[in-house]
Every structure is written in C-alpha cells, then in structure tokens.
Motif scaffolding. Structure first.
Motif, PDB file in Angstrom:
ATOM      1  N   LYS A 359      -9.551   8.361  11.440  1.00 12.67           N
ATOM      2  CA  LYS A 359      -8.591   7.338  11.050  1.00 12.67           C
ATOM      3  C   LYS A 359      -7.715   7.885   9.924  1.00 12.67           C
ATOM      4  CE  LYS A 359     -12.044   5.067   8.075  1.00 12.67           C
ATOM      5  NZ  LYS A 359     -12.729   3.796   7.756  1.00 12.67           N
ATOM      6  N   ILE A 360      -6.452   7.523   9.954  1.00 12.17           N
ATOM      7  CA  ILE A 360      -5.494   7.944   8.940  1.00 12.17           C
ATOM      8  C   ILE A 360      -5.101   6.716   8.144  1.00 12.17           C
ATOM      9  CG2 ILE A 360      -3.223   8.970   8.537  1.00 12.17           C
ATOM     10  CD1 ILE A 360      -3.599  10.517  11.139  1.00 12.17           C
ATOM     11  N   GLU A 361      -5.289   6.770   6.846  1.00 12.08           N
ATOM     12  CA  GLU A 361      -5.021   5.622   5.978  1.00 12.08           C
ATOM     13  C   GLU A 361      -4.079   6.017   4.861  1.00 12.08           C
ATOM     14  OE1 GLU A 361      -9.116   3.035   6.193  1.00 12.08           O
ATOM     15  OE2 GLU A 361      -9.117   4.833   4.930  1.00 12.08           O
ATOM     16  N   ARG A 362      -3.310   5.064   4.405  1.00 13.97           N
ATOM     17  CA  ARG A 362      -2.426   5.287   3.260  1.00 13.97           C
ATOM     18  C   ARG A 362      -3.258   5.283   1.981  1.00 13.97           C
ATOM     19  NH1 ARG A 362       2.945   5.027   2.049  1.00 13.97           N
ATOM     20  NH2 ARG A 362       3.479   4.389  -0.070  1.00 13.97           N
ATOM     21  N   ASN A 363      -3.016   6.240   1.130  1.00 14.93           N
ATOM     22  CA  ASN A 363      -3.755   6.337  -0.113  1.00 14.93           C
ATOM     23  C   ASN A 363      -3.369   5.204  -1.042  1.00 14.93           C
ATOM     24  OD1 ASN A 363      -4.986   7.156  -2.537  1.00 14.93           O
ATOM     25  ND2 ASN A 363      -4.905   9.291  -1.852  1.00 14.93           N
ATOM     26  N   LYS A 364      -4.334   4.424  -1.474  1.00  9.01           N
ATOM     27  CA  LYS A 364      -4.049   3.251  -2.314  1.00  9.01           C
ATOM     28  C   LYS A 364      -3.467   3.636  -3.658  1.00  9.01           C
ATOM     29  CE  LYS A 364      -7.579   0.398  -0.119  1.00  9.01           C
ATOM     30  NZ  LYS A 364      -8.833  -0.351  -0.297  1.00  9.01           N
ATOM     31  N   LYS A 365      -3.816   4.811  -4.191  1.00 11.27           N
ATOM     32  CA  LYS A 365      -3.286   5.233  -5.457  1.00 11.27           C
ATOM     33  C   LYS A 365      -1.799   5.523  -5.386  1.00 11.27           C
ATOM     34  CE  LYS A 365      -7.628   7.220  -7.121  1.00 11.27           C
ATOM     35  NZ  LYS A 365      -8.280   8.445  -7.633  1.00 11.27           N
TER      36      LYS A 365
END
Length: 365
Positions: A359-365
């Motif tokens: 899965k590819i997720e956007r980095n919350k930081k």
C-alpha cells in the motif's frame, strides 16, 4: 556555510509498506480497476491504429466473448479448461513446488483419452469407456507429474527446468502417437476421433454439449478448496510451502508430501486433457493444450490458490482473450494484434498484484 537546498533528513511525500492482510472485496476492486485501465489502453491502441470510436471497441470486446449463445458457451468451455488446470496447479504452487509442466501433463492426459477412444471405442458401453478415459488420463498426468518430483525429492533437482523439459517430451510423445495411429504426412492431428459413433464423447444434456465439462470442473474446484483449506494434507502443504525446515521440525515427511501433492496436481491436469479431447475438440494434437498450462499459472497465483477466486480470474482472462481476438478480426488487424492486447491486459493484471501486496500512503508529516 550555505544550507543544503534539499536536506537529507527531509521526509518523503509518500511511503510504501507491505500489507499484512487485504479483504476479498478490496482485492476484487483492484482487479476490476486493472481490467478497466487495460481496456482503456487497449482502446487507445486500437484508436491509434484504426481510428475507431473506443465505445465501438468495447462493444467488439463484449461481442467477441458474449455476443451470442454460441460465443457464450465457447467462452465458458475455454474458461473451464483453464480453471481445471489452475485448480491442478494450486496445491503444487502452494507448496512452492514450481510445476511449469502442466502443459505436458495435459497433453499426456489427452493422448491417453485419445488412445482409449481409438482402441476401445465401440467395444464397451460409452459410460464405462468415459470412466476409463477419466481414470487413464488422471493416471497419465499422475505419472508425468511424479517423474520430476521423484528426482526433486531424492536428488534435489531443479523442478522448474525438469517440469519445463517434460513439456517438450510430452509433445514428442503426442507426435509419435499421431504418426503411429494414422501416419499422416505433414499433419499434427489425428482428425476427429469416432465422429460417426461418438464413442468416448461426453454426451450432451438438453442440447448442451458442455454440461458435463461444467460438472466435472466444478466438482474438482470445490473438492480442491476443501482439500487445501480444511484437510490435514492441505495443512501439511501449507507448512511445507512456508519452510521445509519448519515442516521437518514438526515431524512432516517433506518428500512424501511433495510426491503426494504433485501426483494430485498432475492427475487433475491430466483430467483437463480428458476434457479437451472427450468434451471439447474430440481430437489430439501437439497444440491441444494451446499454452493454457502457462496461463493457468497466472490464474492460480493471482487467486492466491483460492479455487473460487480462480473462477473469476479464469473467466476474466478468457473474456479478454476472446474480445481481443474479435477486435483484431473485426478491424482487419493481423493475428499479432490480439496477442499484443492480451499482453497489455496481463500486464495490468499482474501489476495489480503490487497494489494487493503493498500500500502507498501519503506521509502525515
């Protein structure tokens, strides 16, 4: 001193991680998205080649697979054969035994069925002949799958190369039998076997020539699902597939499990050869398997060895194959065009595996 324009400790915008689990619904949604994208790319290729409306292209794909009753049953017929081979490959691949020899196992099963039809046709009741053909085809595939497994279990030979080599040996066996039976010059087929008597042909039911094909393959599909998921032997296959050392530590006889599993795998592939000869083409040739043994590897792997999921994937592949062939013929393209489009479809379907496993997720930081 000037600061770095791109500091090394800057966090990436996206990050990738391996999925621990994924629901069946999400997996199916990813495959559907892959098929839609493949259709779009195939349509773009056709538009670029023949400047046609993409909607016409989609209609041609549907018509090629499901445009008439005859085409529907041809699609189902080919899907059943592909599914049967994939079901046969499932236990071997779950055990991490790379059985690339399904093509040969299908051919051997088919040539045994053809021999029974030629030598025993008309000498016994048709029902008994068909049962004998099923048993003989399963035995032929059983032996053909057992040969490379014996060498793997005792001398640790490479099963990928060995099973692949057995495909070419099977083709030569079929060629020899064809020449022995009819001695045709320049022919690679014995023609329609028992066309007048139809001895050894699976009988039609209510005008449906493929009824028994459906029954046989569905029985094998359900039985294999139960075998892999709920039986002790299915559990042993899973343990051996995870680690040979773990299996030995648990007291499992790895060589015995390997031999038994490949015998079952080869036998089911041999039954697929029976279905092709008795329930479909009623002939035998070197192209009887027609590459299905390799395509079935994709079906089994993409379904994660779940035989019910294999039904959807096998149908999808055959649907797109028929559609691609229809596009090529309808728009006057050569035979390689359908192969290119089928390759595009397989590329997207195999690419979907990446999004199923990661899965590819956007980095919350």
């Amino acid at each position: 001193m000037r600061k770095e324009a791109f500091p090394m400790n800057k966090e990436p915008v996206f990050h990738m991680s391996k999925r621990e689990t994924i629901s069946l619904g999400k997996r199916i949604a990813i495959y559907i998205a892959a098929i839609v994208l493949a259709l779009i790319v195939c349509a773009a290729v056709i538009v670029g080649l023949v400047h046609m409306n993409p909607l016409d292209v989609y209609k041609a794909i549907f018509d090629g697979a499901l445009g008439s009753n005859r085409r529907i049953w041809i699609t189902i017929r080919d899907m059943l054969v592909l599914l049967c081979i994939a079901v046969g490959l499932a236990p071997a691949f779950k055990m991490r035994f790379w059985n690339i020899g399904a093509e040969g196992q299908v051919l051997i099963g088919g040539v045994v069925s053809a021999a029974c039809m030629i030598y025993l046709g008309g000498k016994m009741p048709n029902a008994l002949l068909i049962l004998l053909m099923i048993a003989g085809s399963a035995l032929g595939g059983f032996i053909w799958g057992l040969i490379p497994t014996f060498f793997k279990a005792h001398w640790n030979t490479n099963e990928t190369l060995f099973t692949l080599m057995m495909n070419y040996v099977a083709m030569q066996v079929v060629t020899f039998c064809i020449c022995f039976w009819e001695n045709p010059k320049g022919s690679n087929s014995v023609g329609i076997i028992n066309q007048a008597t139809q001895a050894g042909w699976l009988p039609s039911v209510a005008g449906n020539a493929y009824f028994w094909n459906v029954v046989i393959v569905m029985i094998l599909t359900v039985a294999m699902f139960i075998y892999l998921k709920y039986s002790k032997q299915g559990y042993e296959i899973a343990v051996v597939g995870e680690s040979d050392n773990t299996a030995r530590y648990a007291g499992i006889n790895v060589s015995k499990v390997m031999m038994r599993t490949m015998a079952i795998s080869g036998a089911i592939c041999g039954i697929a050869g029976f279905i092709l000869v008795s329930g479909s083409g009623h002939t035998i040739s070197t192209s009887t398997a027609n590459g299905r043994g390799f395509t079935a590897i994709i079906v089994a792997w993409m379904a994660k060895f779940n035989t019910f999921v294999m039904i959807l994937i096998a149908f999808g592949l055959v649907f797109m194959e028929k559609g691609a062939t229809q596009i090529a013929s309808q728009y006057g393209l050569n035979e390689n065009a359908s192969s290119i489009m089928l390759g595009i479809i397989l590329f997207f379907l195999l690419g979907a595996e990446f999004f199923i496993n990661y899965k590819i997720e956007r980095n919350k930081k």
